[in-house]
Write a protein that holds these residues in place. Structure first.
Motif, mmCIF file in Angstrom:
data_model
loop_
_atom_site.group_PDB
_atom_site.id
_atom_site.type_symbol
_atom_site.label_atom_id
_atom_site.label_comp_id
_atom_site.label_asym_id
_atom_site.label_seq_id
_atom_site.Cartn_x
_atom_site.Cartn_y
_atom_site.Cartn_z
ATOM 1 N N ASP A 15 -17.180 -9.482 13.106
ATOM 2 C CA ASP A 15 -16.421 -10.261 12.124
ATOM 3 C C ASP A 15 -16.054 -9.465 10.871
ATOM 4 N N ALA A 16 -15.796 -8.169 11.026
ATOM 5 C CA ALA A 16 -15.442 -7.327 9.876
ATOM 6 C C ALA A 16 -14.149 -7.783 9.210
ATOM 7 N N GLU A 17 -13.154 -8.138 10.002
ATOM 8 C CA GLU A 17 -11.880 -8.570 9.416
ATOM 9 C C GLU A 17 -12.046 -9.898 8.672
ATOM 10 N N ALA A 18 -12.797 -10.826 9.245
ATOM 11 C CA ALA A 18 -13.058 -12.097 8.563
ATOM 12 C C ALA A 18 -13.834 -11.861 7.276
ATOM 13 N N ALA A 19 -14.788 -10.925 7.302
ATOM 14 C CA ALA A 19 -15.564 -10.610 6.101
ATOM 15 C C ALA A 19 -14.654 -10.018 5.023
ATOM 16 N N ALA A 20 -13.780 -9.089 5.401
ATOM 17 C CA ALA A 20 -12.862 -8.501 4.428
ATOM 18 C C ALA A 20 -11.990 -9.586 3.801
ATOM 19 N N ASP A 21 -11.448 -10.473 4.621
ATOM 20 C CA ASP A 21 -10.626 -11.569 4.096
ATOM 21 C C ASP A 21 -11.429 -12.453 3.151
ATOM 22 N N TYR A 22 -12.667 -12.728 3.515
ATOM 23 C CA TYR A 22 -13.548 -13.549 2.684
ATOM 24 C C TYR A 22 -13.798 -12.878 1.329
ATOM 25 N N TYR A 23 -14.166 -11.593 1.339
ATOM 26 C CA TYR A 23 -14.437 -10.891 0.082
ATOM 27 C C TYR A 23 -13.190 -10.817 -0.790
ATOM 28 N N LEU A 24 -12.025 -10.644 -0.168
ATOM 29 C CA LEU A 24 -10.787 -10.610 -0.949
ATOM 30 C C LEU A 24 -10.464 -11.975 -1.543
ATOM 31 N N SER A 25 -10.968 -13.053 -0.940
ATOM 32 C CA SER A 25 -10.760 -14.382 -1.525
ATOM 33 C C SER A 25 -11.738 -14.644 -2.660
ATOM 34 N N VAL A 26 -12.928 -14.040 -2.608
ATOM 35 C CA VAL A 26 -13.950 -14.245 -3.636
ATOM 36 C C VAL A 26 -13.684 -13.366 -4.854
ATOM 37 N N VAL A 51 -12.336 -1.152 12.736
ATOM 38 C CA VAL A 51 -12.637 -0.966 11.316
ATOM 39 C C VAL A 51 -11.550 -1.601 10.467
ATOM 40 N N VAL A 52 -11.943 -2.061 9.294
ATOM 41 C CA VAL A 52 -11.003 -2.587 8.321
ATOM 42 C C VAL A 52 -11.387 -2.019 6.960
ATOM 43 N N GLU A 53 -10.412 -1.434 6.277
ATOM 44 C CA GLU A 53 -10.637 -0.906 4.932
ATOM 45 C C GLU A 53 -10.278 -1.980 3.920
ATOM 46 N N PHE A 54 -11.090 -2.085 2.876
ATOM 47 C CA PHE A 54 -10.761 -2.986 1.786
ATOM 48 C C PHE A 54 -11.416 -2.481 0.514
ATOM 49 N N LYS A 109 -27.465 -14.274 -0.493
ATOM 50 C CA LYS A 109 -27.008 -13.657 0.741
ATOM 51 C C LYS A 109 -25.775 -14.444 1.167
ATOM 52 N N ASP A 110 -24.646 -13.747 1.387
ATOM 53 C CA ASP A 110 -23.432 -14.447 1.791
ATOM 54 C C ASP A 110 -23.505 -14.839 3.266
ATOM 55 N N ARG A 111 -22.500 -15.527 3.735
ATOM 56 C CA ARG A 111 -22.518 -16.050 5.103
ATOM 57 C C ARG A 111 -22.527 -14.965 6.174
ATOM 58 N N PHE A 112 -22.240 -13.727 5.794
ATOM 59 C CA PHE A 112 -22.285 -12.609 6.737
ATOM 60 C C PHE A 112 -23.627 -11.880 6.695
ATOM 61 N N GLY A 113 -24.491 -12.277 5.753
ATOM 62 C CA GLY A 113 -25.804 -11.663 5.638
ATOM 63 C C GLY A 113 -25.898 -10.552 4.621
ATOM 64 N N VAL A 114 -24.812 -10.268 3.891
ATOM 65 C CA VAL A 114 -24.814 -9.223 2.865
ATOM 66 C C VAL A 114 -25.451 -9.785 1.598
ATOM 67 N N SER A 115 -26.332 -8.992 0.980
ATOM 68 C CA SER A 115 -27.053 -9.427 -0.226
ATOM 69 C C SER A 115 -26.324 -8.981 -1.491
ATOM 70 N N TRP A 116 -26.302 -9.882 -2.464
ATOM 71 C CA TRP A 116 -25.653 -9.659 -3.750
ATOM 72 C C TRP A 116 -26.610 -10.072 -4.856
ATOM 73 N N GLN A 117 -26.585 -9.342 -5.963
ATOM 74 C CA GLN A 117 -27.317 -9.720 -7.165
ATOM 75 C C GLN A 117 -26.281 -10.198 -8.177
ATOM 76 N N VAL A 118 -26.288 -11.471 -8.487
ATOM 77 C CA VAL A 118 -25.332 -12.049 -9.434
ATOM 78 C C VAL A 118 -26.023 -12.087 -10.791
#
Length: 160
Positions: A15-26, A51-54, A109-118
């Motif tokens: 789901d790399a492309e879906a993740a890239a689209d999601y991050y670009l929306s956030v 692969v998808v570059e963003f 942790k976002d829906r893809f499992g990536v961790s973020w410190q806000v």
């Protein structure tokens, strides 16, 4: 995409492309780059995204559809330094929406499992206060929180 600096590669299970689209929306400061697809040479199905570059907030990423072998862990996270709590609230809510999870001390942790410190910058200032007692009180308050509450950290630092 520029070839300067570092590019972070995030390994996804299809789901790399879906993740890239999601991050670009956030993240409003972002752009999509090239998309590479698997060929008949594999190892993925021909035509599927390999692969998808963003880029978001000036950081370059490659999302790689590598399979289920390497899931994300909290050992790697991305810190979002926020100007104020309103900005922190935006990212906290956006990243926990649709299957994301709260953790502790401003981590999500976002829906893809990536961790973020806000992290609101004032929270960092409070735990790095030159007065060790103030810093300790702010840190002790922070350790009890999921989403950071700067006003409560400030009150704790002040001994209130």
């Amino acid at each position: 995409m520029s070839s300067n600096g570092f590019t972070t590669c995030l390994w996804f299970d299809g789901d790399a492309e879906a993740a890239a689209d999601y991050y670009l929306s956030v993240f409003k400061d972002g752009r999509l780059g090239r998309i590479g697809r698997y060929t008949e040479a594999g190892p993925g199905p021909e035509g599927e995204v390999m692969v998808v570059e963003f880029e978001i907030n000036g950081q370059q990423f490659i999302g790689l559809n590598g399979g289920p072998q390497f899931p994300f862990t909290e050992a790697i996270s991305f810190q979002i330094r926020c100007a104020d709590e309103a900005e922190a609230d935006y990212y906290y809510e956006a990243l926990t929406r649709d299957g994301g999870e709260e953790s502790a001390c401003g981590w999500v942790k976002d829906r893809f499992g990536v961790s973020w410190q806000v992290t609101p910058t004032e929270a960092i200032d409070l735990i790095a206060d030159p007065d060790p007692a103030r810093a300790a009180r702010a840190a002790a308050a922070m350790l009890k929180m999921k989403k950071l509450d700067v006003a409560a950290m400030r009150r704790a630092a002040d001994g209130a």
